[in-house]
Design an enzyme around this catalytic site. Sequence first.
Site, mmCIF file in Angstrom:
data_model
loop_
_atom_site.group_PDB
_atom_site.id
_atom_site.type_symbol
_atom_site.label_atom_id
_atom_site.label_comp_id
_atom_site.label_asym_id
_atom_site.label_seq_id
_atom_site.Cartn_x
_atom_site.Cartn_y
_atom_site.Cartn_z
ATOM 1 N N ARG A 118 8.333 0.730 -3.644
ATOM 2 C CA ARG A 118 8.781 1.747 -4.604
ATOM 3 C C ARG A 118 9.351 1.157 -5.889
ATOM 4 O O ARG A 118 9.384 1.829 -6.920
ATOM 5 C CB ARG A 118 9.817 2.651 -3.941
ATOM 6 N N CYS A 159 3.725 3.788 8.463
ATOM 7 C CA CYS A 159 3.884 5.063 7.769
ATOM 8 C C CYS A 159 4.761 6.010 8.585
ATOM 9 O O CYS A 159 4.488 6.266 9.759
ATOM 10 C CB CYS A 159 2.519 5.712 7.510
ATOM 11 N N ASN A 165 9.321 -6.694 3.048
ATOM 12 C CA ASN A 165 9.197 -5.453 2.285
ATOM 13 C C ASN A 165 10.457 -4.611 2.468
ATOM 14 O O ASN A 165 10.987 -4.524 3.566
ATOM 15 C CB ASN A 165 7.949 -4.693 2.767
ATOM 16 N N GLY A 166 10.914 -4.023 1.372
ATOM 17 C CA GLY A 166 12.074 -3.127 1.442
ATOM 18 C C GLY A 166 13.152 -3.487 0.452
ATOM 19 O O GLY A 166 13.676 -4.596 0.477
ATOM 20 N N PRO A 211 0.844 -1.203 0.000
ATOM 21 C CA PRO A 211 0.000 0.000 0.000
ATOM 22 C C PRO A 211 0.872 1.242 0.000
ATOM 23 O O PRO A 211 1.800 1.364 0.807
ATOM 24 C CB PRO A 211 -0.781 -0.125 1.310
ATOM 25 N N MET A 212 0.586 2.186 -0.911
ATOM 26 C CA MET A 212 1.350 3.434 -0.981
ATOM 27 C C MET A 212 0.409 4.586 -1.300
ATOM 28 O O MET A 212 -0.266 4.577 -2.333
ATOM 29 C CB MET A 212 2.455 3.331 -2.036
ATOM 30 N N GLN A 262 -6.506 -0.936 3.692
ATOM 31 C CA GLN A 262 -5.635 -0.577 4.810
ATOM 32 C C GLN A 262 -6.194 0.611 5.589
ATOM 33 O O GLN A 262 -6.550 1.640 5.008
ATOM 34 C CB GLN A 262 -4.224 -0.228 4.344
#
Length: 323
Positions: A227, A101, A202-203, A16-17, A70
């Site tokens: 990203r 976040c 994630n990352g 989610p972004m 989310q």
Amino acid sequence: MKLGSVEIASPLALAPMAGVTDLAFRTICRHMGAGYTVTEMVSAKALCYQDKKSIPLMELAQDEHPAAVQLFGSDPGCMEEAAAIVMEKARPDVIDINMGCPVPKVVKSGDGSALMRDPLLAAQVAKAVIRGAGGTPVTVKLRSGWDKGSINCVEVALALQEAGVAAVAVHGRTRTQMYAGRADWNIIRAVKETLDIPVMANGDIFSGEDAAHILRYTGADMAMVGRGVFGNPWIFRDALAALAGEPPPPPPTLQERCDTAMAQFHLALDNKGEKIACLEARRHYAWYLKGIPHSGYWKAELCKAQTMEDLERCTKGILHDLA
């Protein structure tokens, strides 16, 4: 992998972004191989105050399953009420809680990654959302900790598991890192080795091979791409090839980039109207053109686009000048 009773067929998820993973972009990523998608974060307070602007953020495509909505917030009562609203309005397969976040306007209210500083409250929030979800699985997205001196995601993840969440996603950076430096995949592996529930990693997933590597290295159940998907939904296609031990597919041609971008913007047009779709297309189209030689002029032209006709005109120019 299962999130509670929900079967996830693919080990690839779209993170989610905010401002990125709207319905249109999620649809494109599903077509490219993402097996699980999560909406942009939705404010629990906004839902409780009946803010009409928050409802479209929760909308899922008819074929977008399994998928999650989310929520972010830190007041247990409000989060429970918001979860019930989500189930009534959107009927997702999963509700995800944002505890990762790092944006100042979010954390200053005690939301997002600020919850990493209070494991007890984090668990209370999770229990409240589980009650509001009425049996629908609840997951949480975390960071490794607040700062380098308080890396506590193993502790927080354990508290969340005890609270009853179905899975956690771990971004291997602290809040103070924001998106700088390298993600710590070791802490993700530590969480996976500690928990009994599924873990998403994630990352720093910027290629298909990165997705395969993070799964091998951490032992996580799913790779959640953030990203690295900007202008590159083909990362899911590449990741599926890497996981199958196959050579990477050829990179998308300029024609494929433009066709995919315009398909996304037409989906956004149907969902948001021309004005908003074109404003958001400016940024997304620039991402689609990243790495294309001599594309600076057309990126500047795209920043002026106000109508779909403008976007079509720019696309013709891009293909004529840069192909």
